[in-house]
Each structure stands twice: as C-alpha cells, then as structure tokens.
Scaffold this active site. Structure first.
Site, short mmCIF file in Angstrom:
data_model
loop_
_atom_site.label_atom_id
_atom_site.label_comp_id
_atom_site.label_asym_id
_atom_site.label_seq_id
_atom_site.Cartn_x
_atom_site.Cartn_y
_atom_site.Cartn_z
N CYS A 38 2.52 0.96 3.07
CA CYS A 38 1.87 1.93 2.18
C CYS A 38 0.39 2.06 2.54
O CYS A 38 0.06 2.68 3.53
CB CYS A 38 2.12 1.58 0.72
SG CYS A 38 2.02 3.02 -0.34
N HIS A 40 7.74 1.10 0.25
CA HIS A 40 7.63 -0.34 0.03
C HIS A 40 8.97 -1.02 0.31
O HIS A 40 9.77 -1.19 -0.62
CB HIS A 40 7.21 -0.63 -1.42
CG HIS A 40 5.79 -0.29 -1.71
ND1 HIS A 40 4.77 -1.18 -1.50
CD2 HIS A 40 5.22 0.84 -2.18
CE1 HIS A 40 3.62 -0.61 -1.84
NE2 HIS A 40 3.87 0.61 -2.25
N GLU A 75 9.65 -4.01 0.73
CA GLU A 75 9.80 -5.33 0.09
C GLU A 75 10.64 -5.29 -1.18
O GLU A 75 11.22 -6.29 -1.56
CB GLU A 75 8.42 -5.95 -0.19
CG GLU A 75 7.57 -5.26 -1.26
CD GLU A 75 6.67 -4.17 -0.71
OE1 GLU A 75 7.02 -3.54 0.31
OE2 GLU A 75 5.60 -3.92 -1.33
N1 GLN Z 1 -3.71 3.95 -2.54
C1 GLN Z 1 -2.71 4.52 -1.71
C2 GLN Z 1 -2.07 5.74 -2.34
O1 GLN Z 1 -2.17 5.94 -3.52
C3 GLN Z 1 -1.67 3.49 -1.32
C4 GLN Z 1 -0.85 3.04 -2.48
C5 GLN Z 1 -0.02 1.82 -2.16
O2 GLN Z 1 -0.31 1.12 -1.20
N2 GLN Z 1 0.99 1.55 -2.94
O3 GLN Z 1 -1.44 6.50 -1.67
#
Ligand code: GLN
Length: 556
Positions: free
Chosen positions: A386, A513, A515
């Site tokens: 992310c 994500h 994970e």
């Molecule tokens: N801050 C980034 C976004 O909002 C990444 C978010 C995250 O890593 N979950 O896109």
C-alpha cells in the site's frame, strides 16, 4: 434446531488474549467438522475502528466486504474459515447508530427507547443474524473486561440469550488471570474468584474458566478454582503462556475444552484432526535457519498496529522452515541529514529483506524513500504494501526517471508530479465520509510476471484494500520506460494494483493488503515468495562473506 452459542468474556485485566482464545476454540470446533462463525462486540462508542489511531487501537482489520474491524477478526480468520463481514464486529457506537436511525424514522411507534430492551434486543438480533448464516456454533466475544460500565448491555444481552435458549444452547466461557506471586512463590486464584463473582452479580454463572498463567495449573489449584467458582474441575482450563500463538489450539485440545463445550451444548462431533497444526508447531520448534527482515514504517513502536503483517511474515517463514527475525525501524530515523547523505544505509546492511508497510500521512516518507532506494540499488528483496507500493513508485520516478519533485498529493498537494494521487477527486466524484477504496477488489495479473508466478500462474486474484490514493496512469509510460513493470491492475484498467522491477531478485509493491488473507496453514504467496527471496539473499551474502574471508586469508 436452535442455534448454539459460545459466549466468551474476559476478567481481571485486559490483554489476556481473549480474541486468540475465541479463535482457538473456533479452530478446535472446526477441526471436528463443525461449521463455526465468530463475532466480536466492542464496547466503545466509535462506530468502527476505522478512524482510530493505530496507537490507540492497533491494526484495523479489513474484511472482504470492506468493513474496518477489530484486529481480533484477523485471529478469527487465521484460525478458522468463518465467513466474516461487517456483521461480525459491532461496537456500542454502531448499535446506537442503528437504534437512533430507527427512532428518528419512528420505528418505535412512540415508545420510550431504553437500554433494556431496545439496546439489548439490537445486540441479540445481531447475534442471531450471524448465527443464521449456516453455522453449527457461533462464538461471541464480548470486548472489554467484566466490571466495565461499557460492557454491561452486552453482558445483559448474553444473559438473556441463556434465559431464552437454555443451557443446552449456550455456554459461558470466561477468561481470567491466575498470576504467579513471586513473594509467595504461588499461583493465586483470588482475582479469578472475584471476576467470576462479578459476572455472577449480573446474572451470569461461568461454565468454563480459561485461566491464563505463566505456569501450568496443578490439580490442587484447579480443584480450588472449581470449588470457589462453582464449575466442574475439568472446566478449569489451563491457558498457559506459549512460545507461538499457533500452539494455543493444541494446548486447549489437550485440556479437553472442545469436548467439554460439546458436552455442555449437547452436540455430537467426531474427534478433531489437528495433525496439520501439530506439524506446523513442530516445524516452528525446529527451524533450519533464520531470515532477518526489517519493517520500515511509522507506527512501529506499537507492534499491534501491524498485527496481520507480522503474522503473514511469520507464515511465509514457517512455510520455509525458517525462524523469522523481525526488526522494526522507525522511518523517520532513516532520513538524510543533508542532501546526498547516505549514512542511513548502515542501518539497513544487516537485513536479508526489507518491507515498507501501509500507513497514512507525511511523517517518515523521506526515510522510506531512502530505504527503498537502498533496496533497489543493492538488490535487496523489497516488498512494499500500500503506502510501501506508493513510495516505491515515487522513489522510482525521482531516482530512475529523473522527476526530482515526484510525490503523492497526500504528502505534497502542490507537487508538479503527482505520481500518486486521488483519482476519484480528479474525476469530480463528490464523496462524503468514506473516501477510501475498501475491501475486496479483483486484480488481473500480467503473464510471466513475478506476481503471477508467485500466485501459481493465476490470471485473476482478489485482495483487500484500505487506502485513498492511487497510481497516476499519466506517468505510466515514463515509469515503465524506465524499467518499472505494472503487473497487476483492476479488470477495467482503472487502478494499478501491482508494480515490480524485472531483473531485481524481488522488488514488488502492491496497492492492496495481502497480509489480511494469510493464514498459518495457507501462507500468502507474496509473503512466501518475499521471504524465500530474502533467504536466498542471506545465502548469497553468507557465501560472499565466506569468499571474502578466504581471499583475506590467501592474500595475507
Ligand atoms: N496513505 C495511503 C493512501 O491513503 C496509503 C494507505 C495505506 O497504506 N493503507 O492511499
């Protein structure tokens, strides 16, 4: 046939691992061929943990349907196959939100709306909804500690459930602490007695006590607890501290808690098959070697904020019979003191692999960019998740494609090169409140990429999201021209989901994500491959060191 419920409450202190206990019970019952479902009630007033700081609450676990939930649901998913959704985690805030909505709509037909029966009914309906989803047994965890004002309506609701459904359909499991008192050289049962009494004062007699302690409970202690707490001796379950959380179901099985619950619930089920869990724990106990991974993030001093991440890496290591050595580095500590200063590199030299996880806000970004540059240039396996994918794109744009000011509009709204931006904002989509891309999205993988190889040749996968910003396709040609490969996108091509650098031992960033979907018995492919690559790097480095040592001797 009526639905059957196992209610799990906690006493004495928080953080005893109630979620893990509930998940492990689920695991045991599932191993006996039963279909289990699990749910958690959180007594706080936030509607969900989505807006809470990771320092306050720990990780926000995301389900397929995009619910932002308590991290205990992560345990439930790792230990069972329960189908979890937003129905499986409710807070006081959510319950009240629903009630107030109904009240405003006039659904209560002019009646006075009260905690009993309206709040308790709402709570019971939520349990029934989850139980009606085809489960043989529904495990309901009540957050907080018995004695808290906030959890009273939930405890009253489960008391009523017993009243309505009878003993053969409900069982009360209470998790308590049996501390070792050094001065007396003794395990003490008094806190447990008090906690059981507290529960009794609100009308709930515990049926099963799970006693957390650092040492095994002797027969004497068990008899004493049974006598004072009004439970069967075999209902005093020792929940001794273990090395790995994956030992918990095996310990519980040894204490016979699943058989006891089945007996109380008048339910027949075959003996459980825990052979795969046993094999897993055995492998954990005898690793062939270790692998050392650095996580460079922003909430690293509080490990719970990356709970699933830590578990997923552990699964990846276990899959290769390796012991995971994790080091958490605060990204701010890897920033350059002056332009060109690369002294941060020394902090990264000892690691076999580097991971930049998710996160929000500007703090620490430059340290992450430094870290990624190091991993890319020194060919150290890199996994960006992310935010870690977004920063990998920014690093690539800046240092490979020469866009010095490349950034995400999250960190610099005025940047001339917003390589990462808010797509929906640009499209003029007006959104109130939830502006995140949340939950499961399909991703199409490009053939013959690192990603598709990791996923075993799959062409389409589904992974969970929680973010606002996206890769800006206006920069696609420039970045791919520089050697970055986009190996995964949403089916309509709108969103970039995976980037990688061909030729690098392992350099992959994903917008989702992964994970959240890794289980100990089903390690996530991206984590498995990242750990494998990191271990190969370790072997190569060790070989190089040996070579250098030999050369040093021969040139002396
Ligand atoms: N801050 C980034 C976004 O909002 C990444 C978010 C995250 O890593 N979950 O896109």
């Amino acid at each position: 046939m009526s639905a059957k419920y196992v209610f799990v409450t906690g006493g004495v202190v928080s953080s005893l691992g109630k979620g893990l206990a509930a998940a492990s019970l689920g695991c045991l019952l599932e191993s006996r061929g039963l279909r289990v479902n699990l749910m958690k009630f959180d007594p706080y007033l936030n509607v969900d943990p989505g807006t809470m700081s990771p320092f306050q609450h720990g990780e926000v676990f995301v389900t397929d349907d995009g619910a932002e939930t308590d991290l205990d649901l992560g345990h439930y998913e790792r230990f069972t196959h329960a189908p979890l959704s937003r129905d499986n985690n409710l807070t006081t805030g959510r319950i009240y939100e629903q009630i107030i909505l109904k009240e405003r709509r006039g659904d209560y037909l002019g009646k006075t709306v009260q905690v009993i029966p309206h709040v308790t009914n709402e709570i019971k309906n939520a349990m029934r909804k989850v139980a009606s989803n085809g489960a043989d047994m529904t495990i309901v965890e009540i957050g907080g500690t018995v004695g808290d004002i906030e959890s009273l309506p939930f405890l009253e609701a489960i008391r009523q459930m017993r009243q309505e459904l009878g003993r053969e359909n409900t069982v009360f499991v209470h998790l308590t602490l049996v501390p070792w008192i050094v001065a007396a050289q003794e395990l003490k049962t008094k806190p447990t007695q008090h906690s059981v009494k507290e529960l009794l004062s609100i009308g709930i007699q515990a049926d099963v006590l799970m006693c957390r302690s650092d040492r095994p409970l002797s027969r004497d202690i068990k008899q004493k607890i049974a006598a004072f707490c009004n439970v069967e001796e075999k209902a005093v379950i020792g929940a001794t501290t273990v090395n790995s959380i994956y030992e918990v179901p095996l310990n519980f099985a040894q204490e016979g808690v699943d058989a006891l619950i089945l007996k109380y619930l008048h339910k027949e089920a075959p003996e459980g098959d825990l052979s795969r869990w046993k094999a897993l724990v055995e492998r954990c106990r005898h690793p062939k070697d270790e692998v050392s991974i650095a996580i460079v993030g922003k909430y690293v001093e509080y490990e719970d904020s990356y709970k699933s991440l830590k578990e997923a890496l552990t699964h990846g290591a276990m899959a290769q019979n390796l012991k995971l050595k994790l080091t958490w580095l605060e990204a701010e500590g890897l920033e350059s003191a002056a332009p060109g200063d690369r002294s941060y590199e020394r902090q990264l030299e000892e690691f076999d692999g580097i991971l930049v996880p998710g996160g929000f806000g500007k703090r620490g970004i430059e340290g992450m960019l430094n870290t990624i540059r190091y991993a890319r240039e020194k060919r150290v396996p890199y996994f960006g998740i992310c935010l870690g994918m977004q920063t990998a794109c920014i690093e690539f744009a800046r240092n490979v494609c020469g866009l010095k000011d490349a950034n995400s509009s999250e960190f610099d709204p005025a940047t001339p090169h917003r390589v990462i931006y808010k797509l929906r904002e640009l499209l003029g989509v007006e959104e109130m409140g939830g502006t995140m891309r949340l939950g499961a999205w399909t991703c199409v993988l490009q053939e013959d990429s690192l990603a598709s190889r990791a996923y075993g040749g799959a062409t389409e996968i589904s992974e969970r999201h929680r973010h606002r910003y996206e890769f800006n396709r206006e920069y696609e040609a420039l970045l791919t021209g520089g050697g970055l490969r986009i190996s995964g996108s949403t089916p309509d091509g709108t969103y970039v989901e995976i980037v990688e650098i061909p030729g690098h031992p392992y350099f992959l960033g994903c917008q989702f994500h992964p994970e959240f979907k890794s289980k100990p018995l089903e390690p996530h492919p991206l984590f498995r491959e990242f750990v494998a690559a990191s271990y190969r790097n370790r072997e190569v480095r060790k070989g190089k060191h040996r070579l250098e040592a030999v050369e040093e001797v021969s040139t002396r």
